[in-house]
Design an enzyme around this catalytic site. Structure first.
Site, mmCIF file in Angstrom:
data_model
loop_
_atom_site.group_PDB
_atom_site.id
_atom_site.type_symbol
_atom_site.label_atom_id
_atom_site.label_comp_id
_atom_site.label_asym_id
_atom_site.label_seq_id
_atom_site.Cartn_x
_atom_site.Cartn_y
_atom_site.Cartn_z
ATOM 1 N N ASP A 242 -14.685 -11.716 -11.638
ATOM 2 C CA ASP A 242 -13.845 -10.681 -12.235
ATOM 3 C C ASP A 242 -14.033 -9.448 -11.357
ATOM 4 O O ASP A 242 -15.011 -8.716 -11.512
ATOM 5 C CB ASP A 242 -14.279 -10.412 -13.676
ATOM 6 C CG ASP A 242 -13.426 -9.346 -14.347
ATOM 7 O OD1 ASP A 242 -12.216 -9.289 -14.065
ATOM 8 O OD2 ASP A 242 -13.975 -8.568 -15.145
ATOM 9 N N GLU B 33 -9.731 -13.278 -10.500
ATOM 10 C CA GLU B 33 -8.626 -12.709 -11.273
ATOM 11 C C GLU B 33 -7.566 -12.154 -10.327
ATOM 12 O O GLU B 33 -7.871 -11.413 -9.400
ATOM 13 C CB GLU B 33 -9.130 -11.595 -12.193
ATOM 14 C CG GLU B 33 -8.025 -11.040 -13.084
ATOM 15 C CD GLU B 33 -8.554 -10.007 -14.057
ATOM 16 O OE1 GLU B 33 -9.043 -10.406 -15.126
ATOM 17 O OE2 GLU B 33 -8.481 -8.811 -13.739
ATOM 18 N N ASP C 115 -17.120 -7.872 -18.403
ATOM 19 C CA ASP C 115 -16.903 -8.386 -17.045
ATOM 20 C C ASP C 115 -17.601 -9.737 -16.856
ATOM 21 O O ASP C 115 -17.100 -10.602 -16.142
ATOM 22 C CB ASP C 115 -17.432 -7.392 -15.999
ATOM 23 C CG ASP C 115 -16.919 -5.990 -16.245
ATOM 24 O OD1 ASP C 115 -15.818 -5.674 -15.788
ATOM 25 O OD2 ASP C 115 -17.623 -5.221 -16.931
#
Length: 177
Positions: free
Chosen positions: A7, A68, A141
């Site tokens: 992430d 991501e 996260d």
């Protein structure tokens, strides 16, 4: 399949490693958040992220990396930092020849919760349930990195095999000409 989920973020970069395959229980291998200080120059922060991702790949030997996909937001500085961290992670994985899967936030939310608009708490709760954890990974996260790895195992792994088969077939056709 072992997947490193990332992430990306310039201040907090979530990293999580998950083992498993479609139809089988998934297992948490490791999870953490790499932090960089906003007081440091951006290039130094990016080097810290690069070294962190390299160390995780070296330590955990993933079969693939799920990152991501950066999407536009109104806060340009946040998007820039996320894009920079994402680019660093992609370069590190590509240098090692690892397959890279990019997954949108809504795709990840839908994969783990069934709802593409799920909130962070719902995603965290589902990651906890899917990986059979006693406590929810924090901060968000960390949970998001694990959700990316889960999504890649459930969705991206199959897509990567399809893409590889199509590429191999095209190369075979070209070599016959």
């Amino acid at each position: 399949m072992r997947v490193l989920g990332i992430d990306p973020g310039l201040t907090r970069c979530g990293m999580g490693v998950v083992d498993g395959s479609v139809g089988r229980p998934l297992t948490l291998v490791d999870v953490n958040v790499l932090r960089t200080s906003a007081d440091l120059p951006v290039p130094e922060r990016l080097v810290t992220i690069e070294r962190g991702v390299e160390a995780w790949i070296e330590e955990h030997a993933p079969d693939a990396v799920a990152i991501e996909r950066v999407f536009a937001r109104s806060d340009v500085s946040t998007v820039m930092g996320t894009a920079q961290a994402s680019g660093v992670a992609m370069v590190v994985a590509a240098r090692r020849g690892l397959p890279i899967g990019l997954h949108t936030p809504s795709e990840v939310k839908a994969a783990v919760s069934g709802n593409g608009r799920a909130g962070k708490a719902q995603v965290g709760a589902m990651v906890t349930r899917i990986l059979r954890l006693d406590v929810m990974p924090k901060p968000a996260d960390a949970a998001d990195a694990l959700a990316l790895a889960i999504t890649h195992i459930w969705r991206g792994g199959a897509q990567a095999r399809i893409d590889a088969a199509v590429t191999a077939a095209r190369q075979q056709v070209r070599s016959r000409r």
